[in-house]
Design an enzyme around this catalytic site. Structure first.
Site, PDB file in Angstrom:
ATOM      1  N   TYR A 186      24.769  59.031 -15.974  1.00 39.00           N
ATOM      2  CA  TYR A 186      25.487  59.739 -17.041  1.00 39.00           C
ATOM      3  C   TYR A 186      24.490  60.573 -17.827  1.00 39.00           C
ATOM      4  O   TYR A 186      23.385  60.104 -18.147  1.00 39.00           O
ATOM      5  CB  TYR A 186      26.184  58.746 -17.976  1.00 39.00           C
ATOM      6  CG  TYR A 186      26.789  59.400 -19.207  1.00 39.00           C
ATOM      7  CD1 TYR A 186      28.081  59.903 -19.177  1.00 39.00           C
ATOM      8  CD2 TYR A 186      26.059  59.519 -20.387  1.00 39.00           C
ATOM      9  CE1 TYR A 186      28.639  60.503 -20.290  1.00 39.00           C
ATOM     10  CE2 TYR A 186      26.610  60.126 -21.508  1.00 39.00           C
ATOM     11  CZ  TYR A 186      27.897  60.615 -21.461  1.00 39.00           C
ATOM     12  OH  TYR A 186      28.444  61.227 -22.556  1.00 39.00           O
ATOM     13  N   GLU A 215      28.899  67.522 -20.711  1.00 39.79           N
ATOM     14  CA  GLU A 215      28.872  66.147 -20.189  1.00 39.79           C
ATOM     15  C   GLU A 215      28.976  66.158 -18.675  1.00 39.79           C
ATOM     16  O   GLU A 215      29.809  66.873 -18.112  1.00 39.79           O
ATOM     17  CB  GLU A 215      30.023  65.328 -20.777  1.00 39.79           C
ATOM     18  CG  GLU A 215      30.019  63.866 -20.326  1.00 39.79           C
ATOM     19  CD  GLU A 215      31.182  63.080 -20.890  1.00 39.79           C
ATOM     20  OE1 GLU A 215      30.959  62.250 -21.788  1.00 39.79           O
ATOM     21  OE2 GLU A 215      32.334  63.303 -20.435  1.00 39.79           O
TER      22      GLU A 215
END
Length: 387
Positions: A109, A197
């Site tokens: 992530y 993101e």
């Protein structure tokens, strides 16, 4: 403003961030054609909506063959996708992204966002990427590492390497990750992105680092200088009332309650919603009409509020500083008459000419109750909504 995954991946590719090969389809037949063009045994069909959690909601399907890709697209297109990030109605699926599957060895992530408290960009990374990153942040925050980037210096390669080694990447993978993260930071700075993101950022079985998913959010206030980004806006993914509010410079957010709120000033609007909740009510919206509101703005605000059938009462909380309270009262009366309002209105006017404004409301003959005290007004509107 948000982008779809396929749009975000187009931006990523321009900034040197590797993404899997794929194609957009707006019909089942196009999905079939893209699947054949990719030339792989299996393909991934992804619903394009502005919400996360698509996989758990059935919006991401791994299928075998062009026929199966066509059927998967047929099952998605024209439907509403409901995820944990949407309301009960969900969001419409107008297109799907058909993509080559990746040999995933690890899911990571990474994100970059503007942190208003530090007035800097914060970059976060975790070796525990995937669909449940929110749970990772809540239950095992030690698995997340963040760095603060000073805009005067910009993101430095050593900072990217620090995050790469934190995620246990090899030296070659850290080099790939550094190039990706520098591209992410450039998107923030050059395109006025408020958030970038990648979840997941994957490491393939071959040892390559890819952006398997992509999410971009942009500062609406900067779109005047980001024409190409503004043209990517998909209005169908946004609340219709919020779009209408923007035309009149009204700050409006749809909520789930039954008490419509009309306030001038964001801080006062938040306090108004708080006191409504304190006394047992549920706000139906956040609505800031601004300090220099006009009768036209008040009328449009009433139209927005009453467009929701759930609204049972309206709470007006106006501080007349820049605009006099009597002018606000005249606008309220005109708006109620024009809209043909049938539900009760509790109005609290404070500031310049407030006595005159309250008198105008009392003498209007309409279902408008002026109340000076904030607590009493909040209790009254909650009682009115329940009655």
């Amino acid at each position: 403003m948000n982008l779809h995954e396929y749009q975000a991946k187009e931006v990523f590719a321009r900034y040197g961030i590797p993404v899997p090969q794929g194609g957009l389809a707006t019909s089942p037949e196009q999905a079939r054609a893209v699947a054949k063009q990719l030339g792989t045994e299996k393909v991934v069909v992804k619903a394009q909506v502005h919400a996360g959690g698509r996989g758990k909601a059935g919006g991401v399907k791994l299928v075998s063959g062009a026929d199966a890709a066509e059927e998967a697209a047929k099952a998605m297109l024209g439907k509403q996708l409901v995820t944990k990030q949407t309301d009960a109605k969900g969001l419409p699926i107008h297109s799907v992204w058909v993509e080559k599957p990746s040999n995933i060895a690890r899911e990571l992530y990474v994100s970059a966002l503007v942190d208003r408290s530090t007035e800097k960009v914060v970059v976060m990374a975790s070796a525990a990427g995937g669909m449940d990153i929110e749970e990772v942040a809540e239950h095992t925050p030690e698995k997340l590492k963040s760095i603060i980037v000073d805009p005067a210096a910009g993101l430095q390669p050593y900072q990217a390497r620090e995050l790469g080694f934190f995620m246990d990447l090899t030296k070659d993978q850290v080099d790939q990750f550094t190039k990706i993260l520098l591209g992410v930071y450039r998107i923030v700075v050059e395109l006025d992105a408020s958030m970038v993101e990648i979840n997941p950022l994957i490491v393939t079985s071959e040892g390559n680092v890819f952006a398997l998913d992509a999410k971009l959010n942009f500062d609406d206030n900067a779109l005047f200088r980001q024409k190409a980004i503004a043209e990517m806006r998909d209005a169908s993914q946004e609340d219709e009332r919020e779009r209408a509010a923007a035309k009149y410079d009204l700050n409006y957010v749809t909520l789930e309650g039954d008490i419509g709120c009309m306030v001038n000033g964001a801080g006062l609007a938040m306090a108004t919603m708080d006191i409504v909740k304190l006394h047992g009510g549920q706000p139906a919206n956040f609505l800031d009409v601004g300090g220099g509101t006009t009768a036209e703005k008040v009328t449009e605000a009433f139209k927005l509020i009453t467009a929701s059938p759930e609204v049972k009462a309206i709470f007006i909380n106006i501080f007349g500083g820049i605009v006099r309270c009597d002018l606000i009262a005249e606008g309220i009366i005109a708006a109620v008459k024009q809209v043909g309002l049938k539900i009760p209105v509790i109005a609290r006017l404070q500031g310049t000419n407030m006595e005159k404004g309250q008198a105008l409301l009392r003498d209007s003959g309409l279902a408008i109750t002026p109340i000076s005290d904030l607590t009493e007004a909040a209790k009254a509107v909650v009682a009115a909504s329940k009655a």
